[in-house]
Design an enzyme around this catalytic site. Structure first.
Site, short mmCIF file in Angstrom:
data_model
loop_
_atom_site.label_atom_id
_atom_site.label_comp_id
_atom_site.label_asym_id
_atom_site.label_seq_id
_atom_site.Cartn_x
_atom_site.Cartn_y
_atom_site.Cartn_z
CD GLU A 107 2.92 4.77 -2.75
OE1 GLU A 107 2.64 5.59 -3.64
OE2 GLU A 107 2.28 4.64 -1.70
CG ASP A 149 -4.38 1.98 2.19
OD1 ASP A 149 -4.15 2.69 1.20
OD2 ASP A 149 -3.48 1.54 2.93
#
Lengths: 260, 391
Positions: free
Chosen positions: A46, A57
């Site tokens: 990823e 995040d």
């Protein structure tokens, strides 16, 4: 079926998928970390394309994204480096919708496909707004990997299961990316995905230790490790040191397979 | 109901803007909120409680004041809708009262909010205290220093203030952090967003809660013998006070003018993009990275604008203009000295445009409704240091 669908269903018959996350452009030699992790047994990579406002995040990946942006990393520069590296395992890009929206959806899908990217995770793109991107991406054989959250009701999981390509990203907890003390709700979330579709379910969000990875792999078909690795790179780990860390995760996953 | 400023489509779109761009983890909460707001806003008991709370606690209705000396100076007739006289000093109370009542109705016990200058944070802390809700406010670390007194106000009101150290450490990062936090606590916590922004239903819901401004003002102007003003003017950051006042005049012949800060002019300088759950006009670089806004007023320091404003600009129904920091202080002084009203720096942008446009874009003898969105108490220390040449 997309190419990623085919590859990951085949992978499922062989072993648990280990998916390390790297931030494109975090360091000048970031692709050497990717190569090292593939040597150590990563099955899918990823790659984060940084965005200024990463809503999904936590602090570690925020810090990494900021550093990568400071290094002038862009969608194009990262795709160019991926293209040059030509990794043999599937690459799944993770980025926020504005990056694709700004570059143009069709143009983004073409660029990603030409760079060998097999799928994209867009965490701020829920199924309600997914169609324009998924249509152009699918036409370019770029899969849309969708997330299921602990808060997703069964009816939504069913619709997400129908639309997600390659794998379903099973979020183990109600949190943004980061490090955590356990695998949270992984069991319940993966159970909901299994009841809804036959797509492989990979567990992520908070997977920090090899023990977490082993436990998550007994539950799902794969494990995504992000912040725990990015933290090591931010702390100055070499590609060789990272290879060691990935090997540890690999052994944990293989142990889970042998237990199953 | 307004035809031009009606509800968005079922997915929360105003034309091509708006929508819901949030992580899956938050989608169920957005859907729940949409259903809860539709249900509440259609319930006469809820609407009555909202208006009663604004009347008994919020200081509504706020008056309309004819600004005689300013009008004489400019050769136009200026009426001000006095949101500066609402509780906590600005229009922000209208929205937080609505959202706090809705929070309680949904059975949630806590609110979180973002704030820039601190006005929305103070308003949220105020409504939370009134309704017995726990309250946490996210504020960029830079802003906690610039607006230390507002941090203390929120704490006096029983709220917890969390300094945000990510990104540029200002308003847009406070929104990011509030959204991240909301993911972890969505079961018992409502995100009380401060403007007509964010994912659906927020832009629509906040506009509805703010439309009390325009509805009141339209009625009050009739008492002055003004059926329809020629212009309705409001400052725009995210755009909640402007959306609220525009809502009362969108179907009339009044020209709607939104005044942006030149350094945060999302309509003037922005491009379509996706941030904070919405598709709107955003300041961004060549690669789609969000750029920081710069303004003398922290409340206009936002790189985007509410999606309905982007749509009104697209339609040509509202026009968005920009004024620079340089003329804002003078406008604040003019209004203070001619009318005895010290406006907030945000509001002073709208005043500055009047000073510039009167007799030109605003023809002589025009009738203007100015939304006086907030009072300047919070800004006097900053204005003093600017006038003394200290900053």
């Amino acid at each position: 079926m997309t190419s990623l669908d085919t590859r990951l269903r085949d992978l499922r018959t062989r072993r648990k998928a280990l998916v390390p996350y790297f931030i494109g452009g975090l360091t000048e030699d970031w692709t050497t970390y990717v190569s090292a992790s593939i040597l150590a047994g990563a099955d899918v990579i990823e790659v984060g394309v940084p965005f200024s406002d990463p809503m999904m995040d936590g602090p570690v990946i925020q810090a990494g994204a900021l550093r990568a942006l400071g290094n002038a990393a862009t969608l194009e520069s990262i795709c160019h480096e991926l293209s040059a590296a030509s990794f043999e395992v599937p690459i799944v890009v993770m980025t926020y919708y504005n990056v694709l929206h700004h570059f143009g959806l069709e143009r983004s899908a073409e660029l990603l496909a030409q760079s060998g990217v097999a799928g994209v995770i867009v965490p701020d793109l829920a199924i309600e707004e997914l169609t324009p991107w998924r249509d152009v991406a699918t036409a370019a054989d770029v899969s849309s990997v969708l997330m299921v959250a602990p808060s997703s009701p069964d009816e939504r999981v069913r619709r997400i299961g129908e639309l997600s390509q390659g794998f379903v990203y099973a979020a183990a907890r109600m949190a943004v990316t980061g490090q955590a003390a356990d695998v949270g709700d992984a069991s319940r979330v993966v159970g909901a995905v299994r009841a809804a579709c036959d797509t492989p379910a990979y567990v992520g969000i908070g997977i920090t230790t090899a023990e977490h990875a082993r436990e998550a792999a007994t539950i799902g078909d794969g494990v995504i490790v992000g912040s725990a690795l990015v933290q090591r790179i931010l702390d100055g780990a070499s590609a060789q040191e990272l290879e060691g860390a990935i090997s540890t995760f690999r052994r944990a996953l293989d142990q889970a397979s042998s237990e199953a | 109901m307004s035809a031009v400023m009606g509800p968005p489509d079922a997915g929360g779109h105003f034309g091509t803007f708006g929508g819901r761009f949030v992580p899956e983890a938050l989608m169920p909460a957005c859907l729940e909120l949409d259903a809860a707001f539709r249900d509440a806003w259609g319930d006469p008991d809820f609407v009555a409680e909202y208006h009663r709370t604004l009347r008994e606690f919020g200081g509504r209705p706020t008056p309309v004041t004819y600004l005689g000396r300013l009008s004489e100076r400019l050769g136009i007739s200026v009426y001000a809708k006095r949101e500066d006289l609402a509780h906590t000093g600005s229009h922000k109370i209208n929205n937080v009262v609505g959202q706090a009542l809705l929070t309680r109705r949904m059975g949630k016990t806590r609110v979180i909010a973002e704030t820039g200058a601190g006005q929305h944070g103070v308003a949220t802390a105020t409504a939370a205290a009134r309704l017995g809700l726990a309250c946490t406010v996210y504020m960029g670390e830079v802003d906690t220093v610039r607006q230390a007194l507002n941090v203390f106000r929120m704490e006096l009101l029983g709220a917890t203030v969390v300094p945000v150290t990510s990104g540029s450490r200002t308003l847009k990062d406070a929104v990011n952090e509030a959204l991240r936090e909301w993911v972890t606590c969505v079961a018992d916590t409502h995100y009380c967003i401060g403007s007509v922004m964010g994912p659906h239903p927020f832009p629509w819901m906040v506009r509805e809660f703010q439309s009390v401004i325009g509805v009141e003002a339209a009625n009050q102007l009739r008492e002055f013998g003004v059926t329809t003003p020629d212009f309705v003017v409001a400052c725009v950051g995210g755009g909640s006070n402007a959306a609220g006042v525009f809502a009362g005049f969108a179907d009339s012949s009044a020209q709607l003018i939104g005044v942006e800060a030149a350094g945060g002019s999302a309509v003037g300088l922005g491009m379509p993009g996706v941030l904070h759950g919405m598709r709107s006009l955003l300041l961004q670089d060549d690669h789609g990275q969000i750029e920081e806004a710069y303004s003398i007023s922290a409340g206009l320091d936002y790189p985007g604008i509410g999606p309905e404003h982007a749509h009104l600009a697209d339609l040509g129904r509202a026009r968005y203009v920009a004024v620079g920091d340089d003329v804002v202080i003078e406008a604040l002084q003019v209004l203070s000295q001619l009318e005895g009203i010290i406006p907030a720096l945000e509001t002073a942008h709208a005043v500055a445009w009047l000073l510039r446009a009167a007799g030109d874009e605003i023809p002589a003898r025009s009738t203007v409704l100015l939304n006086l969105s907030g009072r300047g108490d919070k800004d006097v220390a900053q204005v003093r240091s600017i006038l003394r040449g200290e900053s």
